[in-house]
Design a protein around this motif. Structure first.
Motif, PDB file in Angstrom:
ATOM      1  N   TYR A 312      -7.403  -8.146  14.736  1.00 51.91           N
ATOM      2  CA  TYR A 312      -8.098  -6.690  14.374  1.00 51.91           C
ATOM      3  C   TYR A 312      -9.025  -6.638  15.417  1.00 51.91           C
ATOM      4  N   ASP A 349     -11.280   5.278  -2.383  1.00 49.67           N
ATOM      5  CA  ASP A 349     -11.685   4.024  -3.184  1.00 49.67           C
ATOM      6  C   ASP A 349     -12.784   4.254  -4.328  1.00 49.67           C
ATOM      7  N   ARG A 356     -12.775   4.343 -13.483  1.00 48.34           N
ATOM      8  CA  ARG A 356     -12.677   3.191 -14.269  1.00 48.34           C
ATOM      9  C   ARG A 356     -14.024   3.005 -14.717  1.00 48.34           C
ATOM     10  N   HIS A 401      -5.038   6.367   0.392  1.00 44.51           N
ATOM     11  CA  HIS A 401      -6.092   5.847   1.004  1.00 44.51           C
ATOM     12  C   HIS A 401      -5.493   5.019   2.399  1.00 44.51           C
ATOM     13  N   TYR A 402      -4.221   4.762   2.509  1.00 48.61           N
ATOM     14  CA  TYR A 402      -3.499   3.984   3.676  1.00 48.61           C
ATOM     15  C   TYR A 402      -3.566   4.782   4.767  1.00 48.61           C
ATOM     16  N   GLU A 405      -7.037   4.933   6.800  1.00 46.59           N
ATOM     17  CA  GLU A 405      -6.965   3.766   7.296  1.00 46.59           C
ATOM     18  C   GLU A 405      -6.269   3.663   8.418  1.00 46.59           C
ATOM     19  N   ARG A 437       2.762  -3.386   1.447  1.00 43.66           N
ATOM     20  CA  ARG A 437       1.746  -3.486   0.374  1.00 43.66           C
ATOM     21  C   ARG A 437       2.070  -2.396  -0.737  1.00 43.66           C
ATOM     22  N   ASP A 441       2.837  -3.309  -4.504  1.00 38.93           N
ATOM     23  CA  ASP A 441       1.976  -2.684  -5.489  1.00 38.93           C
ATOM     24  C   ASP A 441       2.671  -2.116  -6.449  1.00 38.93           C
ATOM     25  N   ARG A 444       4.576  -4.198  -8.959  1.00 37.24           N
ATOM     26  CA  ARG A 444       3.803  -4.901  -9.725  1.00 37.24           C
ATOM     27  C   ARG A 444       3.095  -3.995 -10.773  1.00 37.24           C
ATOM     28  N   LYS A 448       3.726  -4.253 -14.892  1.00 37.83           N
ATOM     29  CA  LYS A 448       2.589  -4.341 -15.699  1.00 37.83           C
ATOM     30  C   LYS A 448       2.350  -3.195 -16.522  1.00 37.83           C
ATOM     31  N   TYR A 449       2.714  -1.901 -16.247  1.00 36.92           N
ATOM     32  CA  TYR A 449       2.295  -0.771 -17.147  1.00 36.92           C
ATOM     33  C   TYR A 449       3.595  -0.089 -17.735  1.00 36.92           C
TER      34      TYR A 449
HETATM   35  P1  NDP Z   1      -5.707  -0.312  -4.079  1.00 34.06           P
HETATM   36  O1  NDP Z   1      -7.467  -0.385  -3.993  1.00 34.06           O
HETATM   37  O2  NDP Z   1      -5.095   0.877  -3.997  1.00 34.06           O
HETATM   38  O3  NDP Z   1      -5.535  -1.137  -5.379  1.00 34.06           O
HETATM   39  C1  NDP Z   1      -4.314  -1.118  -5.850  1.00 34.06           C
HETATM   40  C2  NDP Z   1      -4.385  -1.399  -7.551  1.00 34.06           C
HETATM   41  O4  NDP Z   1      -5.069  -0.259  -7.807  1.00 34.06           O
HETATM   42  C3  NDP Z   1      -3.223  -1.243  -8.136  1.00 34.06           C
HETATM   43  O5  NDP Z   1      -2.627  -2.680  -8.046  1.00 34.06           O
HETATM   44  C4  NDP Z   1      -3.704  -1.121  -9.467  1.00 34.06           C
HETATM   45  O6  NDP Z   1      -4.506  -2.376 -10.143  1.00 34.06           O
HETATM   46  C5  NDP Z   1      -4.625  -0.028  -9.221  1.00 34.06           C
HETATM   47  N1  NDP Z   1      -4.482   1.391  -9.210  1.00 34.06           N
HETATM   48  C6  NDP Z   1      -3.189   1.824  -8.628  1.00 34.06           C
HETATM   49  N2  NDP Z   1      -3.100   3.224  -8.783  1.00 34.06           N
HETATM   50  C7  NDP Z   1      -4.351   3.599  -9.646  1.00 34.06           C
HETATM   51  C8  NDP Z   1      -4.752   4.569  -9.893  1.00 34.06           C
HETATM   52  N3  NDP Z   1      -4.010   5.724  -9.808  1.00 34.06           N
HETATM   53  N4  NDP Z   1      -5.785   4.850 -10.607  1.00 34.06           N
HETATM   54  C9  NDP Z   1      -6.596   3.664 -10.633  1.00 34.06           C
HETATM   55  N5  NDP Z   1      -6.085   2.422 -10.469  1.00 34.06           N
HETATM   56  C10 NDP Z   1      -4.794   2.423  -9.913  1.00 34.06           C
HETATM   57  O7  NDP Z   1      -5.171  -1.175  -2.777  1.00 34.06           O
HETATM   58  P2  NDP Z   1      -5.451  -2.066  -1.739  1.00 34.06           P
HETATM   59  O8  NDP Z   1      -6.258  -3.189  -2.023  1.00 34.06           O
HETATM   60  O9  NDP Z   1      -4.376  -2.298  -0.805  1.00 34.06           O
HETATM   61  O10 NDP Z   1      -6.632  -1.149  -0.782  1.00 34.06           O
HETATM   62  C11 NDP Z   1      -7.940  -1.306  -0.836  1.00 34.06           C
HETATM   63  C12 NDP Z   1      -8.676  -0.817   0.398  1.00 34.06           C
HETATM   64  O11 NDP Z   1      -8.592  -1.720   1.404  1.00 34.06           O
HETATM   65  C13 NDP Z   1      -8.151   0.438   0.755  1.00 34.06           C
HETATM   66  O12 NDP Z   1      -9.267   1.267   1.402  1.00 34.06           O
HETATM   67  C14 NDP Z   1      -7.307   0.028   1.759  1.00 34.06           C
HETATM   68  O13 NDP Z   1      -7.213   0.954   3.078  1.00 34.06           O
HETATM   69  C15 NDP Z   1      -7.830  -1.152   2.488  1.00 34.06           C
HETATM   70  N6  NDP Z   1      -7.112  -1.949   2.961  1.00 34.06           N
HETATM   71  C16 NDP Z   1      -7.346  -2.615   4.620  1.00 34.06           C
HETATM   72  C17 NDP Z   1      -6.577  -3.596   5.127  1.00 34.06           C
HETATM   73  C18 NDP Z   1      -6.891  -3.722   6.619  1.00 34.06           C
HETATM   74  O14 NDP Z   1      -6.189  -4.850   6.921  1.00 34.06           O
HETATM   75  N7  NDP Z   1      -7.367  -3.230   7.272  1.00 34.06           N
HETATM   76  C19 NDP Z   1      -5.230  -4.117   4.013  1.00 34.06           C
HETATM   77  C20 NDP Z   1      -5.271  -3.546   2.841  1.00 34.06           C
HETATM   78  C21 NDP Z   1      -6.096  -2.655   2.613  1.00 34.06           C
HETATM   79  P3  NDP Z   1      -4.911  -2.537 -11.650  1.00 34.06           P
HETATM   80  O15 NDP Z   1      -3.872  -3.759 -11.898  1.00 34.06           O
HETATM   81  O16 NDP Z   1      -6.224  -2.902 -11.693  1.00 34.06           O
HETATM   82  O17 NDP Z   1      -4.461  -1.430 -12.320  1.00 34.06           O
END
Ligand code: NDP
Length: 469
Positions: A312, A349, A356, A401-402, A405, A437, A441, A444, A448-449
């Motif tokens: 990184y 985010d 929620r 959001h990706y 990023e 990812r 996701d 998953r 789950k849903y």
């Molecule tokens: P998210 O924050 O998107 O988490 C995904 C989870 O959010 C899902 O498993 C689900 O969990 C819930 N979800 C999915 N869709 C929805 C929706 N429509 N409304 C509400 N909840 C939802 O993913 P990440 O953990 O990948 O990303 C988090 C942050 O980290 C981002 O900003 C990303 O860009 C950043 N990131 C950075 C990385 C890096 O290396 N620089 C690597 C990965 C991420 P639940 O079971 O709770 O429903």
């Protein structure tokens, strides 16, 4: 035909108990990854990655230091000129080094992170409920920790400089430093695995007879040692802070060698703003995939300790040997686009967390949030409910959001110029990681849903890139 009719009927006639069993099977599938080729996915791939990742990180440093950052030169030396032999490669890259000065810095930093995490004030908050019904509790002191650490680092730098020393010592010893972190992280992951197998902190653990897979994927979801959350320390308090400090150190080194260099400054500023945002939102991070899905193993913990430090920080590291002057206009353009990307990523985010925390009663882009109430079953059979946001960024695509990023990663790398591919490894790897990812996701959440996720997918058909993927 009649057979399928019969099966359809039997599905309709399922008792509550059978439906519950189906749900539990779904949930268990999330835990056991049923259906995968076990030998390949649970033994061969983990073994290869545990060898290949440290090799990869060290080879990148080697190419930067000894081959002018050129992969072509590295291959030329190895394959044609033979100024680099396979023996050199094996000795240089596979060797587990233990460099005592580096080890003291690393262990000292880790102890600092643990003590400050315990001491700094902050309100308690809850992480999401797990499949076994466990609710992790944390203290919201991440931002305070980050600011205090930056202040201490500044004071330390002044003191060192007054004594003709510099934190850029870490840059000078980077190869030995990174190898020592890697060795240390291997040991730590092993200890965390043993702890998970024999003294798990919660019921959210998955131990198998295959030590390789347990080492690679981890055993526990929420391991705690002396009530300190291991993932909070490795991912945030060590991993993310080290990323910030290393970027500053590499920028300082560039300035020490060549004086003011705008390219190094841009990369450093964007990284620092991004990480300031990260620590501001740390409690939100504790609800993301890294924390709620990935266990504390090599993939996550070694990754946060070594991969983050080595890969990184690559653009800042590369700029030390390849500085560029970009000029005022380009500097402003890259900074503006970078800050915009950070804001959009943060805002995505934030929308998810806000919907929620307000139980769906909030405005998204000025309109009442559009939500889907998605029911699911915990492993203990109890029913639970989550809110899925289906407006704002979250209707553009399921992981919009990706995109900012990735844009940001590109923007803080482009000051390195386009002559070499090496500094772009972070962008390339991040692209692969995030696309995988998003897919992971999606699987998953579908499990789950069930129908609620399908309903959400109907509203938001794109995984990441609207109209593309
Ligand atoms: P998210 O924050 O998107 O988490 C995904 C989870 O959010 C899902 O498993 C689900 O969990 C819930 N979800 C999915 N869709 C929805 C929706 N429509 N409304 C509400 N909840 C939802 O993913 P990440 O953990 O990948 O990303 C988090 C942050 O980290 C981002 O900003 C990303 O860009 C950043 N990131 C950075 C990385 C890096 O290396 N620089 C690597 C990965 C991420 P639940 O079971 O709770 O429903």
């Amino acid at each position: 035909m009649s057979d399928s009719k019969h099966r359809h009927k039997s599905v309709l006639k399922k008792t509550d108990e059978e439906l519950l069993t189906d749900d539990l099977t779904h949930q268990l599938a999330l835990h056991t990854r049923q259906g995968h080729n076990k030998f390949l996915s649970e033994s061969i791939i983990p073994l290869m990655l545990c060898f290949a990742c440290p090799f990869f990180v060290r080879s990148i440093v080697f190419i930067c230091d000894h081959c002018h950052g050129s992969i072509h030169e590295f291959l030329q030396r190895l394959l044609f000129d033979h100024t680099l032999t396979l023996k050199d490669v094996l000795e240089n890259f596979f060797f587990f080094k233990w460099h005592w000065p580096s080890a003291i810095i690393i262990i000292g930093f880790l102890i600092y992170a643990i003590i400050m995490t315990m001491l700094l004030p902050g309100d308690e908050y809850q992480g999401p409920i797990t499949d076994t019904g466990h609710i992790p509790i944390y203290r919201n002191n991440g931002f305070c920790y980050y600011i205090v650490s930056l202040i201490i680092f500044t004071i330390l730098t002044v003191v060192l400089k007054l004594n003709n020393l510099s934190p850029t010592y870490i840059y000078d010893q980077w190869d030995a430093f990174l190898s020592t972190v890697s060795t240390f992280a291997f040991l730590l992951c092993f200890c965390v695995m043993i702890k998970g197998k024999y003294m798990p902190s919660t019921n959210d653990h998955r131990s198998s007879s295959n030590w390789l897979t347990d080492f690679y994927r981890g055993v526990e979801l929420y391991p705690r040692i002396f009530n300190i959350d291991v993932k909070l320390i490795t991912n945030c308090r060590y991993g993310m802070l080290s990323w910030a400090l290393l970027s500053v150190i590499f920028c300082m080194k560039t300035f020490e060698l060549y004086g003011y260099t705008d390219s190094a400054l841009i990369t450093c500023i964007l990284t620092l703003v991004y990480l300031t945002k990260f620590f501001w939102w740390e409690s939100g991070y504790m609800k993301t995939i890294d924390i709620i899905v990935d266990r504390a193993g090599f993939y996550l913990c070694w990754g946060c300790l070594v991969w983050v430090s080595g890969i990184y920080t690559l653009p800042s590291y590369f700029l030390v040997t390849h500085p560029k002057q970009l000029g005022f206009q380009l500097t402003i353009l890259i900074l503006t686009l970078g800050l915009l990307s950070i804001y959009i990523n943060y805002d995505c985010d934030r929308q998810k967390i806000q919907v929620r925390s307000t139980h769906g009663k909030c405005l998204i882009w000025g309109k009442p949030a559009k939500i889907i109430r998605a029911k699911y079953r915990l492993l203990n059979g109890k029913e639970s409910e989550s809110i899925l946001l289906a407006s704002g960024y979250w209707v553009l695509s399921r992981h919009f959001h990706y995109i900012p990023e990735l844009a940001l990663a590109f923007l803080w790398t482009c000051p390195c110029g386009f002559q070499y591919i090496l500094p772009y490894f972070y962008v390339i790897i991040l692209f692969i990681l995030l696309m995988h990812r998003a897919h992971r996701d999606d699987q998953r959440c579908r499990l789950k849903y069930g129908d609620s996720w399908i309903k959400y997918c109907d509203l938001t058909p794109w995984k990441v890139w609207p109209k593309l993927y």
